[in-house]
Design a protein around this motif. Structure first.
Motif, PDB file in Angstrom:
ATOM      1  N   MET A  61       2.489 -11.393  -4.705  1.00  0.00           N
ATOM      2  CA  MET A  61       3.136 -12.227  -5.723  1.00  0.00           C
ATOM      3  C   MET A  61       2.104 -12.930  -6.599  1.00  0.00           C
ATOM      4  O   MET A  61       2.312 -13.135  -7.791  1.00  0.00           O
ATOM      5  N   LEU A  62       0.950 -13.315  -5.973  1.00  0.00           N
ATOM      6  CA  LEU A  62      -0.083 -14.015  -6.738  1.00  0.00           C
ATOM      7  C   LEU A  62      -0.712 -13.104  -7.791  1.00  0.00           C
ATOM      8  O   LEU A  62      -0.983 -13.524  -8.916  1.00  0.00           O
ATOM      9  N   PHE A  63      -0.968 -11.859  -7.405  1.00  0.00           N
ATOM     10  CA  PHE A  63      -1.692 -10.959  -8.302  1.00  0.00           C
ATOM     11  C   PHE A  63      -0.768 -10.137  -9.208  1.00  0.00           C
ATOM     12  O   PHE A  63      -1.148  -9.776 -10.318  1.00  0.00           O
ATOM     13  N   LEU A  64       0.425  -9.810  -8.712  1.00  0.00           N
ATOM     14  CA  LEU A  64       1.304  -8.921  -9.474  1.00  0.00           C
ATOM     15  C   LEU A  64       2.519  -9.639 -10.040  1.00  0.00           C
ATOM     16  O   LEU A  64       3.277  -9.041 -10.813  1.00  0.00           O
ATOM     17  N   GLY A  65       2.696 -10.915  -9.638  1.00  0.00           N
ATOM     18  CA  GLY A  65       3.840 -11.661 -10.147  1.00  0.00           C
ATOM     19  C   GLY A  65       5.126 -11.245  -9.444  1.00  0.00           C
ATOM     20  O   GLY A  65       5.132 -10.448  -8.516  1.00  0.00           O
ATOM     21  N   ILE A  66       6.228 -11.823  -9.897  1.00  0.00           N
ATOM     22  CA  ILE A  66       7.537 -11.508  -9.329  1.00  0.00           C
ATOM     23  C   ILE A  66       8.172 -10.444 -10.206  1.00  0.00           C
ATOM     24  O   ILE A  66       8.566 -10.711 -11.336  1.00  0.00           O
ATOM     25  N   GLY A  67       8.254  -9.261  -9.684  1.00  0.00           N
ATOM     26  CA  GLY A  67       8.824  -8.173 -10.466  1.00  0.00           C
ATOM     27  C   GLY A  67       8.725  -6.857  -9.736  1.00  0.00           C
ATOM     28  O   GLY A  67       8.333  -6.797  -8.568  1.00  0.00           O
ATOM     29  N   GLY A  68       9.059  -5.805 -10.442  1.00  0.00           N
ATOM     30  CA  GLY A  68       9.110  -4.485  -9.835  1.00  0.00           C
ATOM     31  C   GLY A  68       7.782  -4.021  -9.272  1.00  0.00           C
ATOM     32  O   GLY A  68       7.739  -3.387  -8.214  1.00  0.00           O
ATOM     33  N   LEU A  69       6.677  -4.337  -9.962  1.00  0.00           N
ATOM     34  CA  LEU A  69       5.369  -3.879  -9.506  1.00  0.00           C
ATOM     35  C   LEU A  69       5.027  -4.444  -8.131  1.00  0.00           C
ATOM     36  O   LEU A  69       4.460  -3.743  -7.283  1.00  0.00           O
ATOM     37  N   MET A  70       5.394  -5.698  -7.914  1.00  0.00           N
ATOM     38  CA  MET A  70       5.131  -6.314  -6.619  1.00  0.00           C
ATOM     39  C   MET A  70       5.938  -5.625  -5.515  1.00  0.00           C
ATOM     40  O   MET A  70       5.413  -5.319  -4.435  1.00  0.00           O
ATOM     41  N   HIS A  71       7.205  -5.339  -5.776  1.00  0.00           N
ATOM     42  CA  HIS A  71       8.045  -4.674  -4.782  1.00  0.00           C
ATOM     43  C   HIS A  71       7.497  -3.280  -4.455  1.00  0.00           C
ATOM     44  O   HIS A  71       7.455  -2.875  -3.294  1.00  0.00           O
ATOM     45  N   VAL A  72       7.082  -2.558  -5.494  1.00  0.00           N
ATOM     46  CA  VAL A  72       6.551  -1.207  -5.284  1.00  0.00           C
ATOM     47  C   VAL A  72       5.281  -1.263  -4.436  1.00  0.00           C
ATOM     48  O   VAL A  72       5.091  -0.445  -3.527  1.00  0.00           O
ATOM     49  N   PHE A  73       4.421  -2.248  -4.715  1.00  0.00           N
ATOM     50  CA  PHE A  73       3.175  -2.342  -3.957  1.00  0.00           C
ATOM     51  C   PHE A  73       3.443  -2.641  -2.486  1.00  0.00           C
ATOM     52  O   PHE A  73       2.806  -2.060  -1.592  1.00  0.00           O
ATOM     53  N   VAL A  74       4.365  -3.543  -2.212  1.00  0.00           N
ATOM     54  CA  VAL A  74       4.655  -3.905  -0.814  1.00  0.00           C
ATOM     55  C   VAL A  74       5.231  -2.704  -0.057  1.00  0.00           C
ATOM     56  O   VAL A  74       4.870  -2.438   1.096  1.00  0.00           O
ATOM     57  N   VAL A  75       6.113  -1.955  -0.703  1.00  0.00           N
ATOM     58  CA  VAL A  75       6.655  -0.747  -0.065  1.00  0.00           C
ATOM     59  C   VAL A  75       5.531   0.265   0.164  1.00  0.00           C
ATOM     60  O   VAL A  75       5.445   0.894   1.229  1.00  0.00           O
ATOM     61  N   PHE A  76       4.675   0.407  -0.830  1.00  0.00           N
ATOM     62  CA  PHE A  76       3.529   1.313  -0.706  1.00  0.00           C
ATOM     63  C   PHE A  76       2.678   0.931   0.507  1.00  0.00           C
ATOM     64  O   PHE A  76       2.309   1.787   1.320  1.00  0.00           O
ATOM     65  N   PHE A  77       2.378  -0.332   0.645  1.00  0.00           N
ATOM     66  CA  PHE A  77       1.542  -0.803   1.760  1.00  0.00           C
ATOM     67  C   PHE A  77       2.205  -0.517   3.107  1.00  0.00           C
ATOM     68  O   PHE A  77       1.541  -0.110   4.064  1.00  0.00           O
ATOM     69  N   ALA A  78       3.515  -0.712   3.173  1.00  0.00           N
ATOM     70  CA  ALA A  78       4.218  -0.513   4.444  1.00  0.00           C
ATOM     71  C   ALA A  78       4.307   0.963   4.833  1.00  0.00           C
ATOM     72  O   ALA A  78       4.374   1.290   6.015  1.00  0.00           O
ATOM     73  N   CYS A  79       4.317   1.851   3.836  1.00  0.00           N
ATOM     74  CA  CYS A  79       4.530   3.283   4.115  1.00  0.00           C
ATOM     75  C   CYS A  79       3.235   4.059   4.308  1.00  0.00           C
ATOM     76  O   CYS A  79       3.245   5.146   4.900  1.00  0.00           O
ATOM     77  N   VAL A  80       2.131   3.544   3.796  1.00  0.00           N
ATOM     78  CA  VAL A  80       0.877   4.296   3.833  1.00  0.00           C
ATOM     79  C   VAL A  80       0.480   4.668   5.264  1.00  0.00           C
ATOM     80  O   VAL A  80       0.153   5.825   5.553  1.00  0.00           O
TER      81      VAL A  80
END
Length: 259
Positions: free
Chosen positions: A112-131
């Motif tokens: 949230m600090l680096f990507l803000g509140i939005g779609g990019l943040m959600h995509v990154f968190v899902v990416f991190f969990a799935c890698v």
């Protein structure tokens, strides 16, 4: 043979719904917190007809699909490399082992600090969990390839790129699908959690908003919508696995039936 368990499963779901209805009618819990199942089903149908739940679900699935796809694109080649090369495995293993123990929910805060509140943040968190599930399952699958297969390919003069594409990747497909099947529900769950923590749209945000505004039937309807969507996604990936790994399941069936 395959229909009997299917009907048994549907009958169990029906029994659960009837038990929910009975508990609500008896008044075991406050009705404003535990409404009858029939009321929740009515809300579920109304919200789907109005397009409220489908539009929220579509947003969540978009976040999930983007993160899941990016994780697969990175993890599959890296997993093949880690499974095939001891040096690459030694290079990345400490980082992978330390990061994969982090709960994905923790990653939401710096994201949230680096990507803000939005779609990019959600995509990154899902990416991190799935890698990590995809990466580790792919690497384990490559390691389990019998050595004679690799020796035969090398003796035939197969180069590294062809070895990776024509030997390692096909042989690793069963493990790869295991990783994808592990990562998919995680992706769905994490997408909704990130929307709850720092989102303004999506099914996770809808559930949190319904709970906070005491729209309890709407909240339960959203939960049922999420469970149905998760079941469809899981079933779809299983069908894709059956189509892609026909040879694998046929071989296993043959081995089981061989005396």
């Amino acid at each position: 043979m395959s229909r009997r368990p299917r009907w048994q499963g549907l009958a169990f779901c029906l029994a659960m719904g009837l038990a929910w209805e009975a508990v609500a009618l008896v008044g075991l819990f406050p009705s404003r917190l535990f409404p009858p199942f029939s009321l929740v089903l009515t809300k579920l149908m109304d919200l789907n007809i109005q397009g409220t739940l489908p539009s929220a679900l579509a947003v969540t699935l978009g976040h999930m699909a983007a993160g899941f796809f990016l994780a697969a694109m990175l993890s599959i080649p890296c997993g093949i490399a880690m499974g095939h090369s001891r040096r690459i495995e030694d290079l990345f293993s400490p980082t992978v082992e330390s990061l994969r123990s982090l709960p994905p929910g923790v990653v939401v805060l710096p994201a949230m600090l680096f990507l803000g509140i939005g779609g990019l943040m959600h995509v990154f968190v899902v990416f991190f969990a799935c890698v990590f599930p995809i990466l580790l399952n792919t690497a384990d699958s490559v390691r389990s390839i019998p050595k004679p297969f690799l020796d035969t390919a090398r003796n035939l003069g197969v180069g590294r790129l062809r070895l990776a594409c024509e030997v390692l990747a096909p042989a690793a497909l069963p493990g790869l699908f295991s990783g994808l099947k592990t990562a998919m529900p995680v992706a769905f769950i994490v997408a909704m959690i990130s929307e709850m923590v720092g989102g303004s749209e999506g099914l996770g945000h809808y559930l949190l908003r319904s709970q906070r505004s005491f729209d309890i039937p709407e909240m339960y309807a959203g939960i049922i919508e999420a469970s149905l969507a998760g079941m469809v996604l899981s079933k779809g990936l299983s069908i894709l696995e059956m189509r892609c790994l026909t040879w694998y399941f046929a071989r296993n069936s043959l081995l089981r039936n061989t005396p």
